[in-house]
Design a protein around this motif. Structure first.
Motif, PDB file in Angstrom:
ATOM      1  N   MET A 111       0.998  -1.246   0.068  1.00 48.09           N
ATOM      2  CA  MET A 111       0.013   0.041  -0.015  1.00 48.09           C
ATOM      3  C   MET A 111       0.797   1.034   0.072  1.00 48.09           C
ATOM      4  N   THR A 112       0.393   2.305  -0.798  1.00 47.47           N
ATOM      5  CA  THR A 112       1.098   3.596  -0.700  1.00 47.47           C
ATOM      6  C   THR A 112       0.126   4.694  -0.245  1.00 47.47           C
ATOM      7  N   ARG A 113       0.715   5.707  -0.028  1.00 51.89           N
ATOM      8  CA  ARG A 113       0.061   6.864   0.412  1.00 51.89           C
ATOM      9  C   ARG A 113      -0.973   7.448  -0.497  1.00 51.89           C
ATOM     10  N   ASP A 114      -0.894   6.999  -1.713  1.00 53.31           N
ATOM     11  CA  ASP A 114      -1.914   7.313  -2.722  1.00 53.31           C
ATOM     12  C   ASP A 114      -2.869   6.395  -2.983  1.00 53.31           C
ATOM     13  N   ASP A 115      -3.063   5.368  -2.300  1.00 55.65           N
ATOM     14  CA  ASP A 115      -4.066   4.346  -2.500  1.00 55.65           C
ATOM     15  C   ASP A 115      -5.171   4.652  -1.544  1.00 55.65           C
ATOM     16  N   LEU A 116      -6.474   4.567  -2.022  1.00 62.57           N
ATOM     17  CA  LEU A 116      -7.585   4.749  -1.372  1.00 62.57           C
ATOM     18  C   LEU A 116      -7.677   3.244  -0.396  1.00 62.57           C
ATOM     19  N   VAL A 117      -7.894   3.300   0.981  1.00 62.01           N
ATOM     20  CA  VAL A 117      -7.846   1.893   1.626  1.00 62.01           C
ATOM     21  C   VAL A 117      -9.135   1.953   2.582  1.00 62.01           C
ATOM     22  N   VAL A 118      -9.949   1.100   2.531  1.00 59.41           N
ATOM     23  CA  VAL A 118     -11.373   0.768   3.154  1.00 59.41           C
ATOM     24  C   VAL A 118     -10.760   0.119   4.562  1.00 59.41           C
ATOM     25  N   THR A 119     -10.874   0.976   5.620  1.00 60.70           N
ATOM     26  CA  THR A 119     -10.499   0.334   7.052  1.00 60.70           C
ATOM     27  C   THR A 119     -11.838   0.467   7.766  1.00 60.70           C
ATOM     28  N   PRO A 120     -11.798  -0.132   8.949  1.00 62.78           N
ATOM     29  CA  PRO A 120     -12.950  -0.107  10.029  1.00 62.78           C
ATOM     30  C   PRO A 120     -13.345   1.231  10.344  1.00 62.78           C
ATOM     31  N   ARG A 121     -12.545   2.108  10.206  1.00 62.36           N
ATOM     32  CA  ARG A 121     -12.660   3.563  10.761  1.00 62.36           C
ATOM     33  C   ARG A 121     -12.948   4.527   9.383  1.00 62.36           C
ATOM     34  N   GLY A 122     -12.926   4.172   8.375  1.00 60.46           N
ATOM     35  CA  GLY A 122     -13.113   5.010   6.991  1.00 60.46           C
ATOM     36  C   GLY A 122     -12.507   4.537   6.084  1.00 60.46           C
ATOM     37  N   LEU A 123     -12.331   5.437   4.956  1.00 54.88           N
ATOM     38  CA  LEU A 123     -11.445   5.593   3.827  1.00 54.88           C
ATOM     39  C   LEU A 123     -10.166   6.096   4.062  1.00 54.88           C
ATOM     40  N   ARG A 124      -9.266   5.659   4.252  1.00 54.56           N
ATOM     41  CA  ARG A 124      -7.932   6.382   4.346  1.00 54.56           C
ATOM     42  C   ARG A 124      -7.087   6.639   3.024  1.00 54.56           C
ATOM     43  N   PHE A 125      -6.772   7.784   2.789  1.00 56.66           N
ATOM     44  CA  PHE A 125      -6.273   8.488   1.642  1.00 56.66           C
ATOM     45  C   PHE A 125      -5.195   9.558   2.081  1.00 56.66           C
ATOM     46  N   ALA A 126      -4.025   9.608   1.443  1.00 55.14           N
ATOM     47  CA  ALA A 126      -3.396  10.623   1.548  1.00 55.14           C
ATOM     48  C   ALA A 126      -2.980  11.278   3.323  1.00 55.14           C
ATOM     49  N   GLY A 127      -2.957  10.223   3.838  1.00 56.41           N
ATOM     50  CA  GLY A 127      -2.790  10.474   5.416  1.00 56.41           C
ATOM     51  C   GLY A 127      -4.022  11.012   6.196  1.00 56.41           C
ATOM     52  N   ARG A 128      -5.130  11.110   5.576  1.00 57.75           N
ATOM     53  CA  ARG A 128      -6.524  11.313   6.341  1.00 57.75           C
ATOM     54  C   ARG A 128      -7.468   9.932   6.053  1.00 57.75           C
ATOM     55  N   THR A 129      -8.193  10.078   7.105  1.00 65.18           N
ATOM     56  CA  THR A 129      -9.225   8.946   7.091  1.00 65.18           C
ATOM     57  C   THR A 129     -10.596   9.547   7.122  1.00 65.18           C
ATOM     58  N   TYR A 130     -11.461   9.313   5.953  1.00 68.16           N
ATOM     59  CA  TYR A 130     -12.584  10.172   5.814  1.00 68.16           C
ATOM     60  C   TYR A 130     -13.862   8.993   5.922  1.00 68.16           C
ATOM     61  N   PRO A 131     -14.574   9.464   6.811  1.00 63.52           N
ATOM     62  CA  PRO A 131     -16.018   8.422   7.025  1.00 63.52           C
ATOM     63  C   PRO A 131     -16.527   8.174   5.790  1.00 63.52           C
ATOM     64  N   CYS A 132     -16.765   6.727   5.634  1.00 63.30           N
ATOM     65  CA  CYS A 132     -17.462   6.186   4.466  1.00 63.30           C
ATOM     66  C   CYS A 132     -18.409   5.328   4.860  1.00 63.30           C
ATOM     67  N   THR A 133     -19.285   4.637   3.931  1.00 63.18           N
ATOM     68  CA  THR A 133     -19.995   3.718   3.929  1.00 63.18           C
ATOM     69  C   THR A 133     -19.903   2.802   2.961  1.00 63.18           C
ATOM     70  N   ILE A 134     -20.257   1.261   3.248  1.00 58.86           N
ATOM     71  CA  ILE A 134     -19.923   0.362   2.324  1.00 58.86           C
ATOM     72  C   ILE A 134     -21.435  -0.168   1.940  1.00 58.86           C
ATOM     73  N   GLY A 135     -21.400  -1.487   1.452  1.00 58.14           N
ATOM     74  CA  GLY A 135     -22.463  -2.389   1.137  1.00 58.14           C
ATOM     75  C   GLY A 135     -23.154  -2.640   2.270  1.00 58.14           C
ATOM     76  N   LYS A 136     -24.687  -2.542   2.253  1.00 56.45           N
ATOM     77  CA  LYS A 136     -25.384  -3.118   3.662  1.00 56.45           C
ATOM     78  C   LYS A 136     -25.061  -4.622   3.854  1.00 56.45           C
ATOM     79  N   SER A 137     -24.539  -5.310   2.970  1.00 64.98           N
ATOM     80  CA  SER A 137     -24.349  -6.629   3.283  1.00 64.98           C
ATOM     81  C   SER A 137     -22.711  -7.175   3.871  1.00 64.98           C
ATOM     82  N   GLY A 138     -21.892  -5.961   4.079  1.00 62.16           N
ATOM     83  CA  GLY A 138     -20.636  -5.858   4.387  1.00 62.16           C
ATOM     84  C   GLY A 138     -19.845  -6.068   3.139  1.00 62.16           C
TER      85      GLY A 138
END
Length: 165
Positions: A1-28
């Motif tokens: 993984m690099t800093r330029d990747d968008l990474v879905v984590t349990p806390r949100g979408l991590r990108f460029a050193g920040r974590t943005y709240p996000c939602t995913i599919g209703k079935s996980g």
């Protein structure tokens, strides 16, 4: 993984050193994505396009393409154009890209099951605006309007979306 990747984590979408709240599919998250299952597919996906509503927002990136009044996305597993952008009038099952609500004012396209779609494996995993905070999607990744626009300005064609949770 690099800093330029968008990474879905349990806390949100991590990108460029920040974590943005996000939602995913209703079935996980799933390893075995199927059309209509409401799940977000696990794996490494690539950003392959960006669409926007030119009547509502300014072009978010030089490579973004406008969504026209007749633009649709085929989600009919029996359609030869399954998981492809198509134009109205169009008889097979499809999703309108030019919606009355703002969900698709800006859409970031991933390469999930594209360009050579496997019938029934699921169509169109987009990154788009959420309905409201915490409201799940049908399998896409959803963010607030401000966060989506912030990310769209800074990603590039080919940026990776990593879904592992």
């Amino acid at each position: 993984m690099t800093r330029d990747d968008l990474v879905v984590t349990p806390r949100g979408l991590r990108f460029a050193g920040r974590t943005y709240p996000c939602t995913i599919g209703k079935s996980g998250v799933t390893r075995n994505k199927r059309e209509g299952d409401g799940a977000t597919p696990r794996g490494t996906h690539h950003i392959i396009g960006m669409l926007y509503r030119p009547d509502r927002i300014a072009r978010p990136a030089g490579w973004a393409l406008p969504i026209g009044p007749r633009d649709l996305w085929s989600d009919d597993v029996t359609d030869p154009n399954y998981n492809m952008m198509v134009r109205a009038p169009y008889a097979p099952s499809h999703e309108k890209l030019r919606r009355a609500d703002p969900l698709y004012d800006l859409v970031i396209l991933t390469d999930w099951n594209w360009p050579y779609a496997v019938k029934g494996r699921g169509s169109a995993i987009f990154i788009h605006q959420h309905r409201r905070p915490g409201y799940p999607t049908e399998g896409c990744i959803a963010l607030s309007r401000a966060h989506l626009h912030d990310i769209a300005r800074r990603i590039t064609y080919g940026t990776r979306l990593i879904v592992s949770r």
